[in-house]
Design a protein around this motif. Structure first.
Motif, short mmCIF file in Angstrom:
data_model
loop_
_atom_site.label_atom_id
_atom_site.label_comp_id
_atom_site.label_asym_id
_atom_site.label_seq_id
_atom_site.Cartn_x
_atom_site.Cartn_y
_atom_site.Cartn_z
N PRO A 1 5.43 0.20 6.96
CA PRO A 1 4.53 1.00 5.95
C PRO A 1 3.67 0.07 5.42
O PRO A 1 4.00 -1.28 5.26
N LEU A 2 2.49 0.60 4.95
CA LEU A 2 1.64 0.03 4.18
C LEU A 2 1.66 -0.12 2.61
O LEU A 2 1.97 1.41 2.25
N CYS A 3 1.58 -0.76 1.97
CA CYS A 3 1.67 -0.62 0.13
C CYS A 3 0.40 -1.13 -0.55
O CYS A 3 -0.23 -2.02 0.19
N ARG A 4 0.44 -0.85 -1.81
CA ARG A 4 -0.31 -1.30 -2.67
C ARG A 4 0.05 -1.35 -3.88
O ARG A 4 1.12 -0.23 -4.32
N TYR A 5 0.06 -2.30 -4.93
CA TYR A 5 0.76 -2.39 -6.17
C TYR A 5 -0.12 -2.44 -7.29
O TYR A 5 -1.25 -2.91 -7.03
N ASP A 6 0.12 -1.71 -8.51
CA ASP A 6 -0.66 -1.70 -9.67
C ASP A 6 -2.30 -1.55 -9.37
O ASP A 6 -2.95 -2.15 -9.32
N ILE A 7 -2.25 -0.07 -9.45
CA ILE A 7 -3.73 0.61 -9.22
C ILE A 7 -3.88 1.40 -10.63
O ILE A 7 -3.04 2.23 -10.81
N LEU A 8 -5.17 1.53 -11.01
CA LEU A 8 -5.80 2.42 -11.75
C LEU A 8 -6.41 3.26 -11.45
O LEU A 8 -7.44 2.88 -11.03
N LEU A 9 -5.93 4.63 -11.30
CA LEU A 9 -6.81 5.60 -10.73
C LEU A 9 -7.45 6.48 -12.01
O LEU A 9 -7.04 7.10 -12.66
N GLN A 10 -8.85 6.63 -12.02
CA GLN A 10 -9.59 7.19 -13.07
C GLN A 10 -9.86 8.65 -12.52
O GLN A 10 -10.42 8.46 -11.27
N GLN A 11 -9.79 9.74 -13.19
CA GLN A 11 -10.01 10.92 -12.49
C GLN A 11 -11.32 11.06 -11.83
O GLN A 11 -12.37 10.78 -12.42
N ASN A 12 -11.23 11.74 -10.68
CA ASN A 12 -12.46 11.92 -9.79
C ASN A 12 -13.18 10.62 -9.40
O ASN A 12 -14.42 10.66 -8.95
N LYS A 13 -12.68 9.30 -9.48
CA LYS A 13 -13.19 7.97 -9.11
C LYS A 13 -12.40 7.38 -8.16
O LYS A 13 -11.34 7.20 -8.46
N GLU A 14 -13.23 7.29 -7.03
CA GLU A 14 -12.37 6.58 -5.78
C GLU A 14 -12.22 5.09 -6.00
O GLU A 14 -13.25 4.46 -6.43
N VAL A 15 -11.05 4.72 -5.62
CA VAL A 15 -10.91 3.23 -5.42
C VAL A 15 -10.42 2.73 -4.26
O VAL A 15 -9.59 3.61 -3.50
N THR A 16 -11.14 1.62 -3.71
CA THR A 16 -10.88 1.18 -2.24
C THR A 16 -9.98 -0.04 -2.73
O THR A 16 -10.35 -1.02 -3.30
N PHE A 17 -9.22 -0.57 -1.80
CA PHE A 17 -8.43 -1.57 -1.58
C PHE A 17 -7.79 -1.79 -0.32
O PHE A 17 -7.80 -1.06 0.72
N LYS A 18 -7.57 -3.22 -0.18
CA LYS A 18 -7.11 -3.55 1.25
C LYS A 18 -5.19 -3.56 1.05
O LYS A 18 -4.59 -4.05 0.51
N PRO A 19 -4.75 -2.70 1.78
CA PRO A 19 -3.22 -2.47 1.82
C PRO A 19 -2.59 -3.83 2.42
O PRO A 19 -3.13 -4.64 3.23
N ILE A 20 -1.45 -3.74 2.38
CA ILE A 20 -0.50 -5.00 2.61
C ILE A 20 0.87 -4.35 3.05
O ILE A 20 1.19 -3.16 2.46
N PRO A 21 1.33 -5.10 3.98
CA PRO A 21 2.76 -4.68 4.44
C PRO A 21 3.83 -4.46 3.12
O PRO A 21 3.74 -5.48 2.31
N CYS A 22 4.60 -3.62 3.23
CA CYS A 22 5.37 -3.20 2.04
C CYS A 22 6.52 -4.50 1.97
O CYS A 22 6.99 -4.99 3.12
N GLU A 23 6.87 -4.90 0.77
CA GLU A 23 7.92 -5.98 0.49
C GLU A 23 9.36 -5.39 0.89
O GLU A 23 9.56 -4.01 1.05
N GLU A 24 10.08 -6.17 1.58
CA GLU A 24 11.40 -5.49 1.90
C GLU A 24 12.38 -4.72 0.88
O GLU A 24 12.97 -3.95 1.44
N SER A 25 12.31 -5.41 -0.18
CA SER A 25 13.03 -4.84 -1.24
C SER A 25 12.48 -3.12 -1.57
O SER A 25 13.03 -2.65 -2.18
N ASN A 26 11.24 -3.00 -1.06
CA ASN A 26 10.93 -1.61 -1.42
C ASN A 26 10.75 -0.52 0.09
O ASN A 26 10.46 0.51 -0.38
N PHE A 27 11.55 -1.05 0.95
CA PHE A 27 11.72 0.02 2.09
C PHE A 27 12.64 1.04 1.54
O PHE A 27 13.72 0.78 0.90
#
Length: 451
Positions: A425-451
């Motif tokens: 799976p692909l993951c991303r950490y610590d994102i702030l989403l403001q209502q109706n505003k799109e946020v774009t980021f580069k995903p990373i492989p999920c850390e093993e502890s989060n599987f």
């Protein structure tokens, strides 16, 4: 004199050649015929790989008179439904050609337009029994000529689905397969099994429901029943009467277009067993463990690969989502979101996957998702296409209520898992989403502890 004798001898030969080259056409009637009413008459139009675009008429009483029919090969019957305007179905030729592309077989179009073309639907329903008796006699003749009942496949559309079931019941359920494309509901809903299609009518019965709230049948009828988009309103179909005839027939006809897509193998629609469409949309039915290594069944022509396990499991009700047009198949992801807002948040998520020069979109809006601090919210995202190499991900959060104060969704972690591919799976950490505003980021492989 010699010339006349020569022509006299040549004429019968020429006539035979013309007959051999003549292409039989599906009966073309019009609304006037349907208003007057038509009496049942059945014509069997044969297509093979030798005449894939030019059908020939098959005798109801003598198969040996038709050299192109090969009883040692599989045979697929295509059986249309109610024809209120008398016109030929637009999909017949394409369906025949795609079936022949898949297998060297006999494809027989059962032309019962005389009998199905009638503004009196009840008369057409009545004619399904009579047509089934006629077709049963033909199948019996095939059997006597050496054909295997197990190699017969009947594809029935609407009334044609129940007609297929009647033939199957007459043959004691020994026919190999019946594919029912949105079986007719009116006059069949609530009927006992002997008066409609049911799983005992063939060795394997697969059913597609696309208009169960109007022209189609709601309850399961086969060994496996597919309910795309819940089985009722299909995406891209008109929602109001202002669209004219398309409003009445679009959902019903979508069953045929979906099946054609499966034959073309443009992509595959994985179907998930579930108690209800609501549960499916909520992401409660993403497990395919019961089907073993093959995973959940794929809708359409190739579902026979799951035949043995489906027969063992009993009647199985499945759901999948589609696009508005071909290619209809979507791509599913399991989405897990954990937030760290103090207060609960309710809202909708739109996700975009960006690949090399292409983009896939999924909007999760069937209901407002509930997000709680340090609690994982699991969602099902259905993308309009499959991006094999995801470079970037875009997220947008919405409450769906423009009158409410603007909210923020503080995402501690989001994890996206492809439901079919084996990649991690692909993951991303610590994102702030403001209502109706799109946020774009580069995903990373999920850390093993989060599987």
């Amino acid at each position: 004199m010699f010339l006349w004798q020569y022509l006299t001898l040549l004429l019968p030969v020429a006539v035979q050649i013309c007959k051999a080259q003549k292409c039989e056409e599906f009966t073309d009637l019009d609304l006037a015929d349907a208003i007057i009413g038509t009496s049942l008459k059945i014509r069997l139009l044969l297509y093979t790989r030798h005449n894939a675009t030019c059908s020939t008429l098959v005798s109801h009483s003598d198969l040996s008179a038709h050299p192109r029919f090969n009883s040692s090969k599989p045979t697929t019957f295509i059986i249309h439904g109610f024809r209120p305007t008398g016109s030929p179905p637009a999909w017949l030729q394409r369906l025949s050609e795609l079936l022949l592309a898949r297998a060297d077989q006999n494809v027989i179009v059962v032309d019962w337009n005389h009998g199905a073309a009638n503004v009196n639907y009840f008369k057409a329903v009545e004619n399904t029994r009579k047509a089934a008796g006629n077709l049963t006699a033909f199948v019996e003749m095939m059997k006597e000529a050496g054909a295997s009942l197990g190699s017969i496949h009947m594809i029935g559309v609407s009334l044609g689905a129940h007609l297929s079931g009647f033939v199957g019941a007459n043959m004691k359920g020994l026919i190999g397969r019946i594919t029912a494309l949105d079986p007719a509901g009116p006059q069949f809903t609530g009927s006992p099994p002997e008066d409609r299609l049911d799983p005992t009518d063939a060795q394997f019965v697969d059913v597609l429901h696309t208009d169960m709230d109007a022209l189609g049948f709601r309850e399961p009828l086969g060994h496996i029943d597919f309910y795309p988009n819940g089985g009722a309103d299909q995406p891209g179909c008109p929602k109001t009467l202002l669209s004219g005839g398309a409003y009445f027939k679009c959902d019903h006809q979508r069953s045929v277009w979906l099946f054609l897509d499966s034959l073309e193998r443009t992509c595959a629609s994985r179907a998930y067993p579930c108690a209800s469409y609501k549960d499916f949309l909520s992401g409660d039915c993403m497990s395919c463990d019961r089907f073993g290594a093959a995973g959940c069944p794929v809708f359409g022509y190739d579902v026979t690969a799951w035949k043995d396990v489906l027969l063992r499991l009993g009647q199985t009700k499945t759901f999948f989502a589609t696009n508005t047009e071909s290619p209809f198949c979507t791509t599913g992801y399991k989405v897990e979101v954990m937030i760290w807002n103090k207060d609960v948040r309710f809202g909708y998520i739109t996700i975009k996957l960006h690949g090399k020069g292409e983009e896939a979109v999924a909007t999760i809006d069937h209901k407002a998702a509930e997000f709680n601090k340090n609690s994982e919210t699991r969602l099902l995202a259905q993308f309009d296409k499959d991006i094999r190499s995801v470079k970037k991900v875009s997220l947008k959060f919405s409450t769906g209520n423009p009158l409410k104060a603007k909210q923020k969704l503080r995402v501690l972690r989001i994890r996206l898992s492809h439901l079919e591919h084996k990649e991690g799976p692909l993951c991303r950490y610590d994102i702030l989403l403001q209502q109706n505003k799109e946020v774009t980021f580069k995903p990373i492989p999920c850390e093993e502890s989060n599987f």
